[in-house]
Motif scaffolding. Structure first.
Motif, PDB file in Angstrom:
ATOM      1  N   ALA A 102      26.185 -36.135 -20.068  1.00 53.40           N
ATOM      2  CA  ALA A 102      26.025 -37.459 -20.015  1.00 53.40           C
ATOM      3  C   ALA A 102      27.184 -37.756 -18.396  1.00 53.40           C
ATOM      4  O   ALA A 102      28.524 -37.688 -18.189  1.00 53.40           O
ATOM      5  CB  ALA A 102      26.999 -38.651 -20.979  1.00 53.40           C
ATOM      6  N   ALA A 103      26.364 -38.818 -17.526  1.00 54.81           N
ATOM      7  CA  ALA A 103      27.834 -38.676 -15.966  1.00 54.81           C
ATOM      8  C   ALA A 103      28.521 -39.761 -16.642  1.00 54.81           C
ATOM      9  O   ALA A 103      28.445 -40.227 -17.065  1.00 54.81           O
ATOM     10  CB  ALA A 103      26.084 -39.501 -15.242  1.00 54.81           C
ATOM     11  N   THR A 104      29.413 -39.053 -15.888  1.00 53.04           N
ATOM     12  CA  THR A 104      30.847 -40.982 -15.718  1.00 53.04           C
ATOM     13  C   THR A 104      31.559 -40.750 -14.523  1.00 53.04           C
ATOM     14  O   THR A 104      32.023 -42.268 -14.560  1.00 53.04           O
ATOM     15  CB  THR A 104      32.193 -39.719 -16.276  1.00 53.04           C
ATOM     16  OG1 THR A 104      32.036 -38.548 -15.251  1.00 53.04           O
ATOM     17  CG2 THR A 104      32.167 -38.540 -17.844  1.00 53.04           C
ATOM     18  N   VAL A 105      30.633 -41.495 -13.695  1.00 60.27           N
ATOM     19  CA  VAL A 105      31.296 -41.257 -12.246  1.00 60.27           C
ATOM     20  C   VAL A 105      30.121 -42.799 -12.177  1.00 60.27           C
ATOM     21  O   VAL A 105      29.216 -42.936 -12.483  1.00 60.27           O
ATOM     22  CB  VAL A 105      31.015 -40.382 -10.924  1.00 60.27           C
ATOM     23  CG1 VAL A 105      31.321 -41.865 -10.305  1.00 60.27           C
ATOM     24  CG2 VAL A 105      31.920 -39.559 -11.319  1.00 60.27           C
ATOM     25  N   PRO A 106      31.290 -44.102 -12.034  1.00 59.69           N
ATOM     26  CA  PRO A 106      29.929 -44.840 -11.794  1.00 59.69           C
ATOM     27  C   PRO A 106      29.455 -44.851 -10.629  1.00 59.69           C
ATOM     28  O   PRO A 106      30.374 -44.610  -9.207  1.00 59.69           O
ATOM     29  CB  PRO A 106      31.231 -46.311 -12.052  1.00 59.69           C
ATOM     30  CG  PRO A 106      32.868 -45.522 -11.574  1.00 59.69           C
ATOM     31  CD  PRO A 106      32.223 -44.541 -12.451  1.00 59.69           C
ATOM     32  N   LEU A 107      28.360 -46.288 -10.411  1.00 63.48           N
ATOM     33  CA  LEU A 107      28.227 -46.104  -9.396  1.00 63.48           C
ATOM     34  C   LEU A 107      29.008 -46.885  -8.169  1.00 63.48           C
ATOM     35  O   LEU A 107      29.316 -47.996  -8.619  1.00 63.48           O
ATOM     36  CB  LEU A 107      26.897 -46.759  -9.264  1.00 63.48           C
ATOM     37  CG  LEU A 107      25.604 -47.293  -7.826  1.00 63.48           C
ATOM     38  CD1 LEU A 107      25.151 -45.753  -7.726  1.00 63.48           C
ATOM     39  CD2 LEU A 107      24.718 -48.373  -8.019  1.00 63.48           C
ATOM     40  N   ALA A 108      29.231 -46.080  -7.337  1.00 64.97           N
ATOM     41  CA  ALA A 108      29.913 -46.812  -6.048  1.00 64.97           C
ATOM     42  C   ALA A 108      28.930 -47.849  -5.253  1.00 64.97           C
ATOM     43  O   ALA A 108      28.397 -47.771  -5.047  1.00 64.97           O
ATOM     44  CB  ALA A 108      30.715 -45.780  -5.597  1.00 64.97           C
ATOM     45  N   PRO A 109      29.752 -48.934  -4.842  1.00 65.27           N
ATOM     46  CA  PRO A 109      29.212 -50.035  -4.222  1.00 65.27           C
ATOM     47  C   PRO A 109      29.219 -49.479  -2.714  1.00 65.27           C
ATOM     48  O   PRO A 109      30.420 -48.542  -1.576  1.00 65.27           O
ATOM     49  CB  PRO A 109      30.684 -51.693  -4.023  1.00 65.27           C
ATOM     50  CG  PRO A 109      31.440 -50.423  -4.541  1.00 65.27           C
ATOM     51  CD  PRO A 109      31.032 -49.461  -5.415  1.00 65.27           C
ATOM     52  N   ARG A 110      28.502 -49.989  -1.995  1.00 66.53           N
ATOM     53  CA  ARG A 110      28.293 -49.553  -0.258  1.00 66.53           C
ATOM     54  C   ARG A 110      28.838 -49.681   0.615  1.00 66.53           C
ATOM     55  O   ARG A 110      27.890 -51.088   0.172  1.00 66.53           O
ATOM     56  CB  ARG A 110      27.508 -47.543  -0.047  1.00 66.53           C
ATOM     57  CG  ARG A 110      26.668 -48.074  -0.447  1.00 66.53           C
ATOM     58  CD  ARG A 110      26.146 -47.064   0.024  1.00 66.53           C
ATOM     59  NE  ARG A 110      24.174 -46.718  -0.836  1.00 66.53           N
ATOM     60  CZ  ARG A 110      23.626 -46.087  -0.126  1.00 66.53           C
ATOM     61  NH1 ARG A 110      24.689 -44.269   0.126  1.00 66.53           N
ATOM     62  NH2 ARG A 110      22.109 -45.993  -0.556  1.00 66.53           N
ATOM     63  N   PHE A 111      29.298 -49.901   2.091  1.00 63.48           N
ATOM     64  CA  PHE A 111      28.675 -50.749   3.393  1.00 63.48           C
ATOM     65  C   PHE A 111      28.153 -49.720   3.499  1.00 63.48           C
ATOM     66  O   PHE A 111      27.839 -48.575   4.442  1.00 63.48           O
ATOM     67  CB  PHE A 111      29.578 -51.034   4.482  1.00 63.48           C
ATOM     68  CG  PHE A 111      30.816 -50.252   4.013  1.00 63.48           C
ATOM     69  CD1 PHE A 111      31.023 -49.478   5.984  1.00 63.48           C
ATOM     70  CD2 PHE A 111      32.017 -49.245   3.955  1.00 63.48           C
ATOM     71  CE1 PHE A 111      31.964 -49.208   5.741  1.00 63.48           C
ATOM     72  CE2 PHE A 111      32.835 -48.513   3.674  1.00 63.48           C
ATOM     73  CZ  PHE A 111      32.792 -47.953   5.566  1.00 63.48           C
ATOM     74  N   THR A 112      27.469 -50.701   4.876  1.00 70.15           N
ATOM     75  CA  THR A 112      26.561 -50.352   6.089  1.00 70.15           C
ATOM     76  C   THR A 112      27.807 -50.449   7.689  1.00 70.15           C
ATOM     77  O   THR A 112      27.714 -51.596   8.524  1.00 70.15           O
ATOM     78  CB  THR A 112      25.281 -50.419   6.894  1.00 70.15           C
ATOM     79  OG1 THR A 112      24.733 -50.374   5.678  1.00 70.15           O
ATOM     80  CG2 THR A 112      24.500 -49.870   7.729  1.00 70.15           C
TER      81      THR A 112
END
Length: 670
Positions: A78-88
């Motif tokens: 089971a992964a533990t790192v949440p999906l990070a927001p990103r910018f351009t």
């Protein structure tokens, strides 16, 4: 793509991913014999299992029978790192565009069976690092003799999520020629007494439990009819509805048509439109032409959908950057992109290397060539390069948006493991979950002189397995862009650089920009801060005096003061205050077989980046055994040393700034 090429593609996929068929119960030499305690990435059949006996190291499982509470390997997977927001940020060159074509990447990281949950003792691994150009990664695989539904293992999801990339599991219903059975398709779309699709619910539950982001559905088993096509459409609609409620996504592969037959269209048209509408996006088969992609994009618009929700398949499994691709049909230079890009098997960058030449340095050189282009500098694309690398067309993204931020430039594999500049293990390793957030544009160098070579180097590191090496004459000052950021600057903000000069003499300056560059490819408006330099590892702490607002870019400026320069960057940290994570609790051995141990613990409160495990040797030294983001770890092949009766293991929590907690220990008795 013409039928002959399609046959070659399927044959290639079969050679890599379909090692045994149901009728052939012979042992599979590519799948290692599983240790009783070794956890592996999970894989299933929808419901019914093949006849016969599974090959060596293969376990046949039914997804319909899966229950979260019964999954004994879940803590490892089971992964533990949440999906990070990103910018351009402002693109690295004038041809790279934001908000148009995206990239989906279909990657096989290992065999369907025998794919370790948490890395392995080899550096020979597809340690993908160019996440900045990718929107979705598909954990490709599946075979009729092993299993058809694959859940991505935790290290891949954790690394992808750090960089803002979604990861999809794979559902592969193989062609009949490769052992596909139509019953498995019927199993997948079966209904219960209430008219619901139980396996749609089960798939969403698996993705939720394992921490990944949805499913790629590839139904290529021929022989179906309109009734089966209708059932598949109902299944897809329910899968998408359930997935959306959990923040998951679904991709449909252009294979089965609405009449239940398998007929690859190479386009969005009336034969697959309903499936596209029942999914978040569609992978367009390799048979596309320029005209088909143009009409497909127009068709998507008529449906109220974005043309960039169509991934045009680009097969690079056999030839990598030597593949013949009509790039102007997908990402033309002189007008809006037509659709998005779907790379099939870009791990060619590893696989094409000779078996005795797959060191991490050689792999990253090839991978940089694939993603950045022949120039190896996304700010200076080589216009004569027939391979239109993603960096030429697609704007990179970054997730460096909050303090504290730190990186030791760990790529997720290495020849040794380093701590504070010293090797604490001389064993090669891979574990993508330990990968840092890495520079998104590699490598942009601003100079009026000769451009130095910039690479990940594995011969020395400050922490982890790698560092950044700048090597060149430096006849003029050279600025190396490190990170595009959106980090707040206050009076308490400091930047720490850990670095070392290996050859020559060099003036080192930290470069910080509080605004975007004036145009794509231009140098950010940096302010420079001098730092000490020397021939041993040192950490220089810089206060950003005079700067306010937001840091948009971080880099270094190097000016040679004597001789050709080799300069190494081992780490960077941007913070306001230092923090030490709380120690884990409940460290315990949950199962043991000789020197194979399953370990578990309870993470302490607060932010923890990962945990590291060491063995305390009789002479008092510590040997690194492994690290993981999960609250469980498997150690293989321990042996008593120097007459040991017991072995002491130490576990530490590691924070975002690479500060470590106090150790907790457990003792294994031989």
């Amino acid at each position: 793509m013409n039928p002959t090429r399609r046959t070659v593609l399927l044959a290639g996929a079969t050679a890599a991913l379909l090692p045994s068929l149901p009728a052939a119960a012979a042992p599979n030499p590519r799948v290692p014999k599983a240790a009783a305690l070794q956890p592996y990435a999970s894989y299933w059949y929808p419901d019914s299992l093949p006849s016969g006996t599974p090959g060596t190291g293969i376990t046949w499982r039914s997804l319909k029978s899966w229950r979260r509470a019964d999954d004994t390997d879940l803590a490892f997977n089971a992964a533990t790192v949440p999906l990070a927001p990103r910018f351009t940020p402002t693109p690295a060159n004038p041809t790279a565009r934001a908000g148009q074509a995206r990239i989906q990447s279909l990657v096989s990281f290992g065999p369907t069976a025998g794919n370790p949950s948490q890395g392995a003792a080899t550096a020979d691994y597809y340690a993908l690092t160019h996440w900045a150009y990718i929107d979705e990664l598909v954990f490709w695989g599946g075979s009729s003799g092993e299993g058809l539904i694959l859940a991505p293992n935790a290290p891949i999801v954790d690394a992808a999520h750090r960089h803002g990339v979604r990861v999809l599991g794979n559902i592969f219903l193989p062609p009949v020629a490769y052992g596909g059975q139509l019953q498995w398709t019927r199993d997948l779309v079966q209904k219960d007494a209430a008219g619901r699709y139980p396996l749609a619910e089960r798939l969403v539950a698996v993705a939720d439990a394992y921490g990944f982001d949805g499913w790629f559905v590839n139904a290529e088993t021929s022989g179906g009819n309109t009734a089966l096509g209708s059932a598949m459409l109902g299944f897809m609609r329910e899968l998408k509805t359930l997935a959306k409620a959990k923040g998951q996504r679904v991709t449909w592969y252009d294979s089965m048509t609405v009449n239940g037959s398998v007929s690859w269209q190479g386009a969005l048209n009336s034969q697959n439109e309903a499936f596209f509408q029942a999914a978040d996006d569609m992978f367009v088969d390799f048979r596309w032409t320029a005209a088909k992609l143009t009409s497909s994009g127009q068709h998507a618009g008529q449906l109220g959908r974005s043309r960039y929700e169509l991934w045009a398949g680009v097969d690079v499994e056999s030839n990598g950057w030597n593949s013949s691709v009509n790039w102007d049909a997908i990402v033309p230079r002189d007008k809006a992109h037509v659709v998005s890009v779907g790379f099939y098997r870009p791990e060619w960058t590893r696989n094409h290397l000779p078996a005795d030449g797959r060191g991490p340095g050689a792999f990253h050189a090839a991978d940089d060539r694939f993603w950045t282009g022949r120039s190896l500098d996304p700010s200076r694309p080589d216009g004569t390069d027939v391979w239109r690398a993603p960096a030429v067309s697609v704007a990179d993204r970054s997730t460096v948006t909050a303090l504290p931020f730190a990186s030791v430039f760990n790529t997720g594999h290495g020849l040794r493991w380093y701590e504070d500049g010293k090797a604490t293990s001389d064993k090669p390793w891979n574990h993508l979950g330990l990968q840092d957030r890495l520079p998104s544009r590699r490598w942009v160098v601003h100079t009026d002189g000769q451009r130095p070579a910039v690479t990940f180097d594995f011969e020395d590191a400050w922490r982890g397995g790698s560092s950044v090496l700048v090597d060149g004459e430096l006849d003029e000052p050279a600025i190396v862009d490190a990170y595009a950021t959106r980090l707040p600057i206050t009076g308490d903000t400091v930047v720490e650089l850990t670095h070392r000069t290996d050859a020559g003499s060099v003036k080192v300056e930290l470069a910080v920009a509080t605004a975007e560059p004036s145009s794509p490819g231009a140098t950010p408006p940096y302010t420079y801060f001098p730092v000490d330099s020397g021939s041993t590892w040192r950490t220089s702490t810089v206060r950003l005096a005079g700067l306010t607002g937001t840091a948009h870019a971080i880099g270094v400026r190097l000016t040679a003061t004597g001789g050709a320069v080799k300069w190494r960057l081992g780490g960077i940290a941007i913070r306001e205050a230092a923090a030490t994570p709380a120690a884990p609790t409940g460290f315990r051995i949950t199962a043991a077989s000789g020197g194979d141990l399953r370990l578990a613990w309870n993470p302490g409160p607060g932010d923890v980046r990962h945990h590291t495990l060491h063995r305390l040797l009789p002479d008092g030294t510590r040997r690194f055994l492994g690290g993981t983001c999960q609250p469980a770890y498997f150690v293989a092949g321990l042996r008593p040393e120097q007459g040991e009766q017991t072995t002491r293991l130490e576990l530490r929590a590691v924070g975002e700034l690479y500060t470590s907690s106090a150790p907790v220990t457990v003792t294994h008795t031989w």
